[in-house]
Scaffold this motif. Structure first.
Motif, PDB file in Angstrom:
ATOM      1  N   GLY A 307       0.846  -1.256  -0.113  1.00 53.59           N
ATOM      2  CA  GLY A 307      -0.093   0.099   0.083  1.00 53.59           C
ATOM      3  C   GLY A 307       0.882   1.219   0.107  1.00 53.59           C
ATOM      4  N   TRP A 308       1.822   1.365   0.618  1.00 51.41           N
ATOM      5  CA  TRP A 308       2.791   2.414   0.662  1.00 51.41           C
ATOM      6  C   TRP A 308       3.360   2.819  -0.576  1.00 51.41           C
ATOM      7  CZ3 TRP A 308       8.083   2.954  -0.436  1.00 51.41           C
ATOM      8  CH2 TRP A 308       8.549   4.212   0.062  1.00 51.41           C
ATOM      9  N   ALA A 309       4.041   1.625  -1.124  1.00 53.67           N
ATOM     10  CA  ALA A 309       4.558   1.731  -2.625  1.00 53.67           C
ATOM     11  C   ALA A 309       3.405   2.201  -3.469  1.00 53.67           C
ATOM     12  CB  ALA A 309       5.043   0.342  -2.824  1.00 53.67           C
ATOM     13  N   GLY A 315       5.209   3.913 -10.029  1.00 49.46           N
ATOM     14  CA  GLY A 315       4.840   2.715 -10.301  1.00 49.46           C
ATOM     15  C   GLY A 315       3.428   2.629 -10.087  1.00 49.46           C
ATOM     16  N   ALA A 316       3.021   3.029  -8.954  1.00 50.70           N
ATOM     17  CA  ALA A 316       1.402   2.636  -8.501  1.00 50.70           C
ATOM     18  C   ALA A 316       1.224   1.242  -8.707  1.00 50.70           C
ATOM     19  CB  ALA A 316       0.663   3.844  -8.978  1.00 50.70           C
ATOM     20  N   TRP A 317       1.993   0.144  -8.781  1.00 49.06           N
ATOM     21  CA  TRP A 317       1.646  -1.032  -9.168  1.00 49.06           C
ATOM     22  C   TRP A 317       0.452  -1.636  -8.653  1.00 49.06           C
ATOM     23  CZ3 TRP A 317       6.546   0.074  -7.082  1.00 49.06           C
ATOM     24  CH2 TRP A 317       7.483   0.672  -8.126  1.00 49.06           C
ATOM     25  N   GLY A 318      -0.557  -2.175  -9.321  1.00 48.74           N
ATOM     26  CA  GLY A 318      -1.665  -2.896  -8.731  1.00 48.74           C
ATOM     27  C   GLY A 318      -2.854  -1.728  -8.707  1.00 48.74           C
ATOM     28  N   LYS A 319      -2.466  -0.500  -8.586  1.00 50.36           N
ATOM     29  CA  LYS A 319      -3.635   0.519  -8.492  1.00 50.36           C
ATOM     30  C   LYS A 319      -4.365   0.622  -9.790  1.00 50.36           C
ATOM     31  CE  LYS A 319      -3.780   4.242  -6.156  1.00 50.36           C
ATOM     32  NZ  LYS A 319      -3.599   5.611  -5.610  1.00 50.36           N
ATOM     33  N   LYS A 320      -5.627   1.062  -9.830  1.00 42.94           N
ATOM     34  CA  LYS A 320      -6.624   1.169 -11.025  1.00 42.94           C
ATOM     35  C   LYS A 320      -5.780   2.051 -11.916  1.00 42.94           C
ATOM     36  CE  LYS A 320     -11.428   2.068 -12.154  1.00 42.94           C
ATOM     37  NZ  LYS A 320     -11.657   0.470 -12.644  1.00 42.94           N
ATOM     38  N   GLY A 321      -5.602   1.439 -13.116  1.00 45.74           N
ATOM     39  CA  GLY A 321      -5.016   2.122 -14.359  1.00 45.74           C
ATOM     40  C   GLY A 321      -3.262   1.670 -14.256  1.00 45.74           C
ATOM     41  N   SER A 322      -3.026   0.910 -13.245  1.00 44.08           N
ATOM     42  CA  SER A 322      -1.592   0.587 -13.338  1.00 44.08           C
ATOM     43  C   SER A 322      -1.684  -0.943 -12.860  1.00 44.08           C
ATOM     44  CB  SER A 322      -0.808   1.306 -12.427  1.00 44.08           C
ATOM     45  OG  SER A 322      -0.763   2.635 -12.722  1.00 44.08           O
ATOM     46  N   PRO A 323      -2.140  -1.865 -13.734  1.00 47.40           N
ATOM     47  CA  PRO A 323      -2.318  -3.307 -13.114  1.00 47.40           C
ATOM     48  C   PRO A 323      -0.984  -3.852 -13.169  1.00 47.40           C
ATOM     49  CG  PRO A 323      -3.130  -2.886 -15.443  1.00 47.40           C
ATOM     50  CD  PRO A 323      -2.882  -1.778 -14.840  1.00 47.40           C
ATOM     51  N   CYS A 354      13.695 -10.391   3.376  1.00 44.89           N
ATOM     52  CA  CYS A 354      13.279  -9.324   2.380  1.00 44.89           C
ATOM     53  C   CYS A 354      11.982  -9.763   1.851  1.00 44.89           C
ATOM     54  CB  CYS A 354      14.514  -9.461   1.364  1.00 44.89           C
ATOM     55  SG  CYS A 354      14.070  -8.260  -0.168  1.00 44.89           S
ATOM     56  N   ALA A 355      11.316  -8.814   1.789  1.00 43.18           N
ATOM     57  CA  ALA A 355       9.915  -8.831   0.663  1.00 43.18           C
ATOM     58  C   ALA A 355      10.164  -7.849  -0.368  1.00 43.18           C
ATOM     59  CB  ALA A 355       8.777  -8.289   1.700  1.00 43.18           C
ATOM     60  N   ASP A 356       9.798  -8.266  -1.659  1.00 42.71           N
ATOM     61  CA  ASP A 356       9.860  -7.555  -2.971  1.00 42.71           C
ATOM     62  C   ASP A 356       8.552  -7.080  -3.453  1.00 42.71           C
ATOM     63  OD1 ASP A 356       9.441 -10.237  -3.116  1.00 42.71           O
ATOM     64  OD2 ASP A 356       9.660  -9.908  -5.354  1.00 42.71           O
ATOM     65  N   PHE A 357       8.720  -5.711  -3.793  1.00 39.68           N
ATOM     66  CA  PHE A 357       7.387  -5.462  -4.498  1.00 39.68           C
ATOM     67  C   PHE A 357       7.938  -4.346  -5.643  1.00 39.68           C
ATOM     68  CE2 PHE A 357       3.749  -2.765  -4.809  1.00 39.68           C
ATOM     69  CZ  PHE A 357       2.692  -3.638  -5.318  1.00 39.68           C
ATOM     70  N   PRO A 358       7.417  -4.611  -6.783  1.00 39.21           N
ATOM     71  CA  PRO A 358       6.378  -5.569  -7.200  1.00 39.21           C
ATOM     72  C   PRO A 358       6.882  -6.912  -7.094  1.00 39.21           C
ATOM     73  CG  PRO A 358       6.752  -3.907  -9.020  1.00 39.21           C
ATOM     74  CD  PRO A 358       7.739  -3.730  -8.005  1.00 39.21           C
ATOM     75  N   ASP A 370      19.569  -2.919  -6.110  1.00 38.62           N
ATOM     76  CA  ASP A 370      20.292  -1.766  -5.738  1.00 38.62           C
ATOM     77  C   ASP A 370      19.486  -0.312  -6.186  1.00 38.62           C
ATOM     78  OD1 ASP A 370      20.694  -2.037  -8.626  1.00 38.62           O
ATOM     79  OD2 ASP A 370      22.995  -1.875  -8.553  1.00 38.62           O
ATOM     80  N   ARG A 371      18.506  -0.564  -6.903  1.00 40.77           N
ATOM     81  CA  ARG A 371      17.737   0.517  -7.268  1.00 40.77           C
ATOM     82  C   ARG A 371      16.449   0.695  -6.466  1.00 40.77           C
ATOM     83  NH1 ARG A 371      16.424   0.312 -13.578  1.00 40.77           N
ATOM     84  NH2 ARG A 371      15.641   2.312 -13.033  1.00 40.77           N
ATOM     85  N   CYS A 372      16.122  -0.394  -5.442  1.00 41.03           N
ATOM     86  CA  CYS A 372      14.908  -0.224  -4.666  1.00 41.03           C
ATOM     87  C   CYS A 372      15.253   0.596  -3.523  1.00 41.03           C
ATOM     88  CB  CYS A 372      14.588  -1.775  -4.267  1.00 41.03           C
ATOM     89  SG  CYS A 372      14.402  -2.804  -5.210  1.00 41.03           S
ATOM     90  N   VAL A 373      13.857   1.048  -3.148  1.00 40.18           N
ATOM     91  CA  VAL A 373      13.538   2.075  -1.784  1.00 40.18           C
ATOM     92  C   VAL A 373      13.779   0.797  -0.834  1.00 40.18           C
ATOM     93  CG1 VAL A 373      12.284   3.495  -0.619  1.00 40.18           C
ATOM     94  CG2 VAL A 373      12.217   3.517  -3.054  1.00 40.18           C
ATOM     95  N   ASP A 374      14.569   1.252   0.233  1.00 44.66           N
ATOM     96  CA  ASP A 374      14.799   0.409   1.237  1.00 44.66           C
ATOM     97  C   ASP A 374      13.556   0.767   2.409  1.00 44.66           C
ATOM     98  OD1 ASP A 374      15.702  -1.920   2.650  1.00 44.66           O
ATOM     99  OD2 ASP A 374      17.512  -0.827   3.571  1.00 44.66           O
TER     100      ASP A 374
END
Length: 551
Positions: A307-309, A315-323, A354-358, A370-374
């Motif tokens: 939800g935070w991401a 990327g808003a991954w999974g939100k409406k318009g960004s499936p 570690c949990a990854d998202f997407p 190395d490009r992720c937000v920690d």
């Protein structure tokens, strides 16, 4: 769930629903007598509609019912009732109901109007949900004309069909309803036969909703047809359902349908979801919705991270318009790529992992770690908040991924929800899906608890601490070789009812040992006789944050 232990890392806190172009349904008016409708078994029973096992997160979309051009005309039989009345031909046209028609036709029973889960307020259009389809407002008009081409009689039939699919079965029932809504001139009654079929991978197991078909003004014919599309493990079949009507005057015989059409969208039956899922059917062009939820009593750190991401990264991954798009191959590789370089923080999270998202279950996963937000999610004051580590004060919203510090229990909680969502919505490889995330948002608390914590800050129970520094020209006033440095300037705290346990201040010996470790870890030098170690109790397990003060 977990609360963050006290620590030194710099953090930033933030509060933590048509894949395909709508395809017009094409009506095909047949003109050549080339096919004979199959006669149904003499003792077929209408089966009850199979109810969908899908969750209530479905949305409804429509596809227009497009009318065909022209009409199908057939000469009346010599010596027939129509010919004796002066009619030399009968013609059938099929059109959608006028846009202004908002209610069912007079005389049609309520049960007939609500075919399947059909939206009767939108006549002349197909309506779709992930597990249902229907259409209302198909007007079939029968016209008699004399030798001069003048109309001497007219009858109108209103047609509706609708079906509910099942996420756990590959058989389903479709309700068909025909009501005679108009009659004039020499047309006072009609005979309406109806037949269904479906494409490869599917069989219409009951092709006729009724037998006979005589109907007069205000009367309704209604009944069910049934379909079956059995699947083996890993298989999938997509197909159209098809419809044919034989409309004549009573006593006349039609050898071919004079109106026929296909469903505007395909139905898919599959046994390809995986896991413990059984075979079932859906409308694949309708977006799958896989909701995830975490309450204050759940092990919801991973869900909170999603939800935070969605709220804070572009990327808003999974939100409406960004499936997201499910991908059943390469999951482990994508997860490993995003969690690459992950550094556990056991002093902040017990059994940190570690949990990854997407996540790796989606095609969009697999961005390099190395490009992720920690980040680290924290349950405080009854809600889930997320802190940014990364030793940076500014969050880059263009970051392509997130690494989250969570417990194995939190990962399992999210994995279970995701697997159940895939099953409930029949999300197979290549399917796009939305991922709405719900976490609690508390109110009625102090402003510093309701608003995002300052950047940087460190969580303490339900609250937070923040230490600020200011530059000084020299680390060592007597030996300027060490150059400039920083000293403590201001400390802030937002204290809530739930507070972490801190440790006591360091004694001189322990303090000096801590200072040596801090110096070594951070590459610092100092003059021991002129530098004091100031412990700052942070909460959770408690650690001493070592800062320096110029004398």
């Amino acid at each position: 769930m977990h609360g963050i232990r006290g620590g030194r890392a710099t953090r930033r806190r933030a509060r933590s629903t048509v894949l395909t172009v709508l395809t017009a349904l094409t009506l095909v008016v047949t003109t050549a007598a080339t096919s004979q409708a199959a006669e149904p078994p003499a003792t077929a029973k209408a089966s009850a509609t199979t109810k969908s096992a899908a969750p209530s997160a479905e949305t409804t979309e429509t596809s227009p019912f497009a009318s065909a051009s022209g009409e199908d005309c057939t000469a009346t039989a010599p010596g027939s009732k129509e010919r004796r009345a002066g009619a030399v031909e009968s013609c059938v046209t099929v059109t959608p109901a006028p846009a202004k028609a908002k209610t069912r036709a007079a005389g049609a029973p309520a049960a007939a109007a609500a075919a399947g889960s059909c939206d009767i307020t939108n006549p002349g259009n197909y309506s779709y949900e992930r597990f249902s389809y229907c259409v209302t407002g198909i007007n079939v008009t029968y016209i008699l004309r004399d030798s001069r081409g003048l109309e001497i009689g007219r009858g109108t039939l209103a047609v509706s069909t609708g079906a509910d699919l099942s996420a756990t079965a590959t058989t389903w029932s479709e309700q068909v309803t025909v009501t005679m809504t108009g009659a004039s001139g020499d047309v006072t009654a009609l005979n309406a036969k109806f037949r269904v079929s479906c494409g490869a991978g599917c069989t219409a197991t009951k092709t006729a909703p009724w037998y006979g078909g005589a109907i007069t003004l205000g009367q309704t014919l209604t009944g069910n047809v049934t379909y079956s599309s059995p699947q083996t493990t890993g298989s999938s079949a997509s197909f159209l359902t098809s419809y044919a009507m034989f409309v004549t005057s009573p006593g006349a015989t039609a050898t071919d349908p004079n109106a026929s059409w296909d469903n505007a969208r395909q139905v898919r039956c599959d046994d390809a979801v995986g896991g413990t899922s059984v075979a079932g059917c859906a409308v694949p062009s309708e977006m799958a919705v896989v909701p995830m939820k975490a309450t204050s009593s759940d092990a919801g750190g991973v869900v909170a991270t999603y939800g935070w991401a969605q709220k804070n990264l572009n990327g808003a991954w999974g939100k409406k318009g960004s499936p997201l798009t499910r991908s059943t191959t390469g999951v482990a590789g994508r997860t490993a790529a995003t969690c690459g370089g992950f550094t556990a923080q056991p002093e902040l999270v017990d059994t940190d992992s570690c949990a990854d998202f997407p996540f790796g279950e989606a095609k969009e996963g697999g961005a390099p770690g190395d490009r992720c937000v920690d980040v680290i999610p924290n349950l405080g004051n009854g809600e889930w908040d997320t802190y940014v580590l990364n030793d940076g004060h500014v969050l880059d919203p263009a970051s392509p991924c997130v690494q989250s510090h969570v417990t194995p229990a939190e990962k399992q909680f999210a994995a279970t929800q995701l697997a159940e969502g895939f099953t409930d919505q029949r999300v197979i490889d290549g399917d796009a899906f939305e991922l709405p995330v719900s976490t609690p948002d508390t109110t009625g608390q102090a402003r510093c608890l309701s608003n995002p914590a300052p950047t940087p800050s460190i969580p303490n129970g339900d609250g937070w601490f923040r230490n600020e520094t200011e530059p000084v020209p020299f680390v060592n006033q007597t030996d300027h070789a060490d150059g400039p440095g920083l000293r403590p300037a201001r400390a802030q705290g937002c204290i809530a009812r739930k507070r972490g346990k801190g440790t006591g201040t360091s004694n001189p010996v322990t303090g000096m040992k801590d200072a040596e470790a801090y110096k070594t870890a951070n590459g610092l030098t100092y003059d021991q006789s002129r530098c004091h170690l100031i412990p700052s109790v942070l909460g959770g397990k408690g650690t001493s944050e070592l800062t320096r003060r110029n004398l």
